[in-house]
Design an enzyme around this catalytic site. Structure first.
Site: not given
Ligand code: NAD
Length: 354
Positions: A239, A268
């Site tokens: 993000r 964005e």
């Molecule tokens: P997920 O929920 O599987 O993993 C997120 C991880 O972040 C978890 O392990 C959680 O414990 C950790 N986390 C939460 N708060 C935290 C903090 N303060 N510090 C460190 N770690 C922390 O999610 P995911 O499916 O791996 O997705 C991750 C991110 O990718 C999403 O939040 C989303 O913003 C982004 N995303 C982007 C796109 C894109 O097209 N660019 C697509 C999908 C997801």
């Protein structure tokens, strides 16, 4: 429109959304109306008379929009994405169930992060244009071996883990940081959980894979950049607001940051996903970013694979089917938790795992 059918107002619709949702909707036969406009307080009245609203990452579902949807008779908000930082869950709590697609293709996003890293490091984006101009010089395109270098991965959920496995395949040392470290994964793979300061100080590459929360907002800032290794690459497919872009620009100007691969940008929503090629670019920060030849920006396309679009359509329509048929909303989000971990607060009773 057949008035007996369940009616879905689909905002921010693009041709590829229509193609995948129409194909999936053959199973359900909902009445889907596609609106090109994003969901904002101005466009929210379009949802009047619909049963469900389907929205995406750059829609703005703040308190006013939630109020408007509820008073328009909308019964469920179906986010067709994983992140939900753009939804005011306090406003929707108890009034408008919110569902999402927790995983559609973590491979798509992890692979795109790698694409950004490899392109930046080996300058293939610049080589492509040079060769087309019949400039076959390789001066200035020098990269480094990823093998043996250190990657710092922040957020080791679904996407972070896939990325770490790819980076381990390159022969990189992987340092990781997460709120909830997965020690079993660390033991099995040889990655090491460390604190954020070590990630910042020791990494040659940092990739962000945590959600946007009050704690993670601007985690990449002037202070963290100051202690990073000179020449570090920063990759953000998560993000935009995880990075203070002004600090990033300063870090690039000072040469601390050797390159940035950005699939997301903090402002964005005005630009990404849209063709603005006939307009002036009035965002000075974005304009400045585009002047660096070691900054690679893609327009929030990390998720954009056939597999992901197909999964998004099938999970979203299945979430709506769960709602219509009174089943537990397994992909529901409540104000306290995202439904994937034990709820830290008083469970809302509907979407939280017991
Ligand atoms: P997920 O929920 O599987 O993993 C997120 C991880 O972040 C978890 O392990 C959680 O414990 C950790 N986390 C939460 N708060 C935290 C903090 N303060 N510090 C460190 N770690 C922390 O999610 P995911 O499916 O791996 O997705 C991750 C991110 O990718 C999403 O939040 C989303 O913003 C982004 N995303 C982007 C796109 C894109 O097209 N660019 C697509 C999908 C997801």
């Amino acid at each position: 429109m057949n008035t007996d059918k369940f009616k879905i107002a689909f905002f921010d619709a693009k041709p590829y959304d229509r193609a995948f949702f129409n194909a999936e909707n053959e199973k359900y036969d909902y009445a889907i109306t596609y609106f090109e406009s994003r969901l904002t307080k101005d466009s929210a009245p379009l949802a009047n008379g619909f049963d469900a609203v389907c929205a995406f990452v750059n829609d703005d579902i703040g308190e006013e929009v939630v109020d408007s949807l509820v008073s328009s008779g909308v019964k469920i908000l179906a986010m067709r994405c994983a992140g939900y930082n753009n939804v005011n869950l306090y406003a929707s709590h108890g009034r408008l169930p919110v569902v999402r697609v927790p995983a559609y293709s973590p491979y798509a996003v992890a692979e795109h992060a790698v694409a950004l890293l490899l392109t930046l490091n080996r300058n293939t984006h610049r080589a492509y244009y040079r060769v087309r101009e019949h400039n076959f010089s390789i001066n200035g395109l020098l990269g480094f071996d990823l093998h043996g270098k250190t990657a710092g991965v922040i957020g080791t959920g679904k996407i972070g883990k896939i990325l770490m496995n790819i980076l381990l395949g390159f022969g990189m040392k992987v340092l990781a940081y997460d709120y909830y470290p997965d020690e079993k994964f660390a033991e099995e793979t040889g990655i090491e959980y460390v604190n954020l300061e070590r990630i910042y100080r020791e990494s040659d590459v940092i990739s962000l894979h945590c959600p946007l929360t009050p704690e993670t907002r601007y985690m990449i800032n002037a202070e963290s950049i100051e202690i990073m290794k000179r020449g570090i690459y920063i990759i953000n497919t998560s993000r935009g607001h995880l990075i203070d872009t002004s600090a990033l620009i300063e870090g690039l100007k000072k040469g601390i940051i050797g390159g940035a691969g950005l699939d997301v940008y903090e402002e964005e929503s005005e630009y990404f996903f849209e063709d603005k090629s006939d307009e002036l670019l009035i965002d000075d920060t974005l304009a400045r970013l585009t002047t660096f030849n070691n900054v690679l920006i893609t327009s929030h396309q990390a998720f954009f694979t056939e597999e992901a679009l197909s999964n998004i359509a099938s999970t979203t329509l299945h979430n709506i089917d769960d709602f219509i048929n009174g089943r537990k909303l397994v992909n529901g989000i409540c104000v306290n938790c995202d439904g994937s971990k034990p709820c830290p607060g008083k469970p809302c009773g509907k979407n939280c795992p017991k």
